[in-house]
Design an enzyme around this catalytic site. Sequence first.
Site, PDB file in Angstrom:
ATOM      1  N   SER A 230       0.828  -1.372   0.065  1.00 44.63           N
ATOM      2  CA  SER A 230      -0.154   0.054   0.054  1.00 44.63           C
ATOM      3  C   SER A 230       0.840   1.244  -0.115  1.00 44.63           C
ATOM      4  O   SER A 230       1.792   1.200   0.478  1.00 44.63           O
ATOM      5  CB  SER A 230      -0.836   0.086   1.208  1.00 44.63           C
ATOM      6  OG  SER A 230      -0.201  -0.313   2.376  1.00 44.63           O
ATOM      7  N   GLU A 251       6.564  -0.136  -5.350  1.00 42.70           N
ATOM      8  CA  GLU A 251       5.480  -0.467  -6.145  1.00 42.70           C
ATOM      9  C   GLU A 251       4.185  -0.278  -5.284  1.00 42.70           C
ATOM     10  O   GLU A 251       3.828  -1.259  -4.414  1.00 42.70           O
ATOM     11  CB  GLU A 251       5.379  -1.869  -6.711  1.00 42.70           C
ATOM     12  CG  GLU A 251       6.675  -2.028  -7.621  1.00 42.70           C
ATOM     13  CD  GLU A 251       6.333  -1.456  -8.978  1.00 42.70           C
ATOM     14  OE1 GLU A 251       5.256  -0.889  -9.489  1.00 42.70           O
ATOM     15  OE2 GLU A 251       7.548  -1.245  -9.622  1.00 42.70           O
ATOM     16  N   CYS A 285      -3.596  -4.369  -7.697  1.00 43.67           N
ATOM     17  CA  CYS A 285      -3.091  -2.713  -7.940  1.00 43.67           C
ATOM     18  C   CYS A 285      -3.628  -2.443  -9.392  1.00 43.67           C
ATOM     19  O   CYS A 285      -3.661  -1.268  -9.302  1.00 43.67           O
ATOM     20  CB  CYS A 285      -1.645  -2.637  -7.418  1.00 43.67           C
ATOM     21  SG  CYS A 285      -0.687  -3.561  -8.666  1.00 43.67           S
TER      22      CYS A 285
HETATM   23  P1  NAP Z   1       0.626  -3.344   3.021  1.00 44.75           P
HETATM   24  O1  NAP Z   1      -0.417  -3.519   3.905  1.00 44.75           O
HETATM   25  O2  NAP Z   1       0.971  -2.261   2.554  1.00 44.75           O
HETATM   26  O3  NAP Z   1       1.524  -4.836   3.156  1.00 44.75           O
HETATM   27  C1  NAP Z   1       2.560  -4.937   2.262  1.00 44.75           C
HETATM   28  C2  NAP Z   1       3.551  -5.718   3.049  1.00 44.75           C
HETATM   29  O4  NAP Z   1       4.339  -4.764   3.978  1.00 44.75           O
HETATM   30  C3  NAP Z   1       3.342  -6.873   3.877  1.00 44.75           C
HETATM   31  O5  NAP Z   1       4.167  -7.877   3.691  1.00 44.75           O
HETATM   32  C4  NAP Z   1       3.274  -6.271   5.247  1.00 44.75           C
HETATM   33  O6  NAP Z   1       3.316  -7.283   6.246  1.00 44.75           O
HETATM   34  C5  NAP Z   1       4.263  -5.396   5.126  1.00 44.75           C
HETATM   35  N1  NAP Z   1       4.136  -4.217   6.171  1.00 44.75           N
HETATM   36  C6  NAP Z   1       2.806  -3.785   6.558  1.00 44.75           C
HETATM   37  N2  NAP Z   1       3.118  -2.785   7.502  1.00 44.75           N
HETATM   38  C7  NAP Z   1       4.613  -2.435   7.630  1.00 44.75           C
HETATM   39  C8  NAP Z   1       5.288  -1.860   8.312  1.00 44.75           C
HETATM   40  N3  NAP Z   1       4.938  -0.744   9.391  1.00 44.75           N
HETATM   41  N4  NAP Z   1       6.771  -1.845   8.054  1.00 44.75           N
HETATM   42  C9  NAP Z   1       7.195  -2.778   7.104  1.00 44.75           C
HETATM   43  N5  NAP Z   1       6.451  -3.537   6.601  1.00 44.75           N
HETATM   44  C10 NAP Z   1       5.056  -3.644   6.917  1.00 44.75           C
HETATM   45  O7  NAP Z   1      -0.076  -4.037   1.652  1.00 44.75           O
HETATM   46  P2  NAP Z   1      -1.131  -5.186   1.432  1.00 44.75           P
HETATM   47  O8  NAP Z   1      -2.469  -5.006   1.888  1.00 44.75           O
HETATM   48  O9  NAP Z   1      -0.347  -6.504   1.693  1.00 44.75           O
HETATM   49  O10 NAP Z   1      -1.472  -5.275  -0.136  1.00 44.75           O
HETATM   50  C11 NAP Z   1      -2.445  -4.398  -0.983  1.00 44.75           C
HETATM   51  C12 NAP Z   1      -1.733  -3.070  -1.304  1.00 44.75           C
HETATM   52  O11 NAP Z   1      -0.512  -3.554  -2.260  1.00 44.75           O
HETATM   53  C13 NAP Z   1      -2.706  -2.573  -2.230  1.00 44.75           C
HETATM   54  O12 NAP Z   1      -2.664  -1.133  -2.057  1.00 44.75           O
HETATM   55  C14 NAP Z   1      -2.207  -2.746  -3.596  1.00 44.75           C
HETATM   56  O13 NAP Z   1      -2.521  -1.735  -4.627  1.00 44.75           O
HETATM   57  C15 NAP Z   1      -0.736  -2.750  -3.365  1.00 44.75           C
HETATM   58  N6  NAP Z   1       0.082  -3.448  -4.605  1.00 44.75           N
HETATM   59  C16 NAP Z   1       0.731  -2.874  -5.394  1.00 44.75           C
HETATM   60  C17 NAP Z   1       1.620  -3.715  -6.537  1.00 44.75           C
HETATM   61  C18 NAP Z   1       2.144  -2.807  -7.482  1.00 44.75           C
HETATM   62  O14 NAP Z   1       2.757  -3.249  -8.085  1.00 44.75           O
HETATM   63  N7  NAP Z   1       2.118  -1.435  -7.655  1.00 44.75           N
HETATM   64  C19 NAP Z   1       0.921  -4.999  -6.507  1.00 44.75           C
HETATM   65  C20 NAP Z   1       0.579  -5.700  -5.604  1.00 44.75           C
HETATM   66  C21 NAP Z   1      -0.068  -4.967  -4.819  1.00 44.75           C
HETATM   67  P3  NAP Z   1       2.048  -7.959   6.910  1.00 44.75           P
HETATM   68  O15 NAP Z   1       1.472  -8.842   6.026  1.00 44.75           O
HETATM   69  O16 NAP Z   1       2.608  -8.398   8.286  1.00 44.75           O
HETATM   70  O17 NAP Z   1       1.313  -6.744   7.194  1.00 44.75           O
END
Ligand code: NAP
Length: 477
Positions: A230, A251, A285
Amino acid sequence: MGIKLGPVDLLIDGAWTKSSQRFPVSNPADNSVISEVADATVQDAIASVDSSHEAFKTFSQTSPRSRAEILRKAFEIMTSEIDYCAELISLENGKALKDAKAESVYAAEFFRWFSEEASRITGDFRYAPNRDKTIITDHKPIGVAALITPWNFPAAMATRKIGPAIAAGCTMILKPASETPLTALWIADVMQRAGAPNGVVNVLTTSKSSEIISTIMKDQRVKTVSFTGSTYVGKILLHQAADSVMRCSMELGGNAPFLVLEGANVDSAVAGAMVAKMRNGGAACTAANRFYVHESVSKEFSQKFGAALASLKVGPGVNQDTDLGAMVSIKERDKIVELIEKAKAEGANVISTTKVPDSGAFLSPHVVTGVKHGSVLTREEIFGPVAPIVEFQKQSAAIEMANDTEYGLISYVYAKDGAEGIKVARQMDTGMVAINRGVASDPAAPFGGMKESGLGREGGFAGIHEFLEPQYFAVDL
Ligand code: NAP
């Protein structure tokens, strides 16, 4: 189904390592616990940096050809075990097997693409304009990389980072999402079987991402962070990276507009919309988040799109005939339900198209008409099977609304022909534009966003450069 699970411990320095704690991984289709995996501690994080740092000394000196061969072997192993990979993804993520299979193939292709790219790392040779010296530009592997991946594509987001990191000669610590750690552990096992030397790929599964990642990012031996997730978490990591001026690849989130222009073929646009919206159950995403449809075709488009959504079979992802599986968790499902309720409160016409199983994190596809630009569904990243449709009269207004967001990952344009599509695509503030088609992703293409959707590119010729540092030699020849 009952597949045999792969590793459930941490991979540190080539050894599957138990941690003092564990955390559960659930199947979102029925909320059952699939397994418990190791919950990394700060000591485990430090050990993984020690290991990657030590391994880098030799791995960075290996030949591109030998690194290419590791990746080629990984591609072959993954391809021969593709059904297993798909079942594992579906089990812990909930997505339909069809989506999981497509992801597995896409994921393996990153290994193939970067196996081919490893031996094509370029340099540059030129004379200074006044010819007082020669300018040689070399590229060296940047060093230890922290790789952080989300739950929505547990295999492809990992291979899209591991592939170029290996090709470049870097060592790494992969931290997968806590909801989907099993696929990442299996991919690490594939890398070991493909001949990655000990310490080149380390994996930390954890329920304490913030603590573990900040430990890693504070360590001066770690040279780059490659994050997919995110925008909210991306910004936290960018702040942390500032302390050590660490290189970042980001990303992040998206809010993709899907434009159906006057004169576009409606049936093709509906077929494209089904892919752009429903690939991965809308949890991408790149998912089309909001549809801007010309008034001349908006009624026809809404009816045909609604009918296509209603034809989808919703059920447990592991069933062969399921089109739309469960969301990754009840929590994620409920976030989308909340957005639907807000849209209703704003006066939009919300239609739930399909009956879904009572238990598990299921959600019917929804088509939403009478949507105004600026309302909640056009602002927030929905990340699920909800399709809001906004009608427009003038093309210029549609382009303006499409660009009216802080995100800039991808847009979709359905036009009367490719030439008009390109003309409109050039006006889109997004890193990628799919023209008269519903999907753009390809390992050979530079994937990435503008604005708050990210920094850098993954895949294509650019992907490997996220893991290389340019170095210039001034020399008199
Ligand atoms: P997220 O909440 O941002 O989590 C992504 C990763 O970061 C997970 O491994 C998460 O671990 C970790 N994380 C969370 N909080 C953190 C912190 N404070 N410090 C370090 N790492 C941390 O995203 P998500 O809900 O898994 O995925 C959905 C998001 O990803 C959407 O916004 C989507 O658009 C985006 N996305 C973007 C792309 C692209 O290529 N642009 C591709 C796919 C997805 P935990 O699981 O333990 O929380």
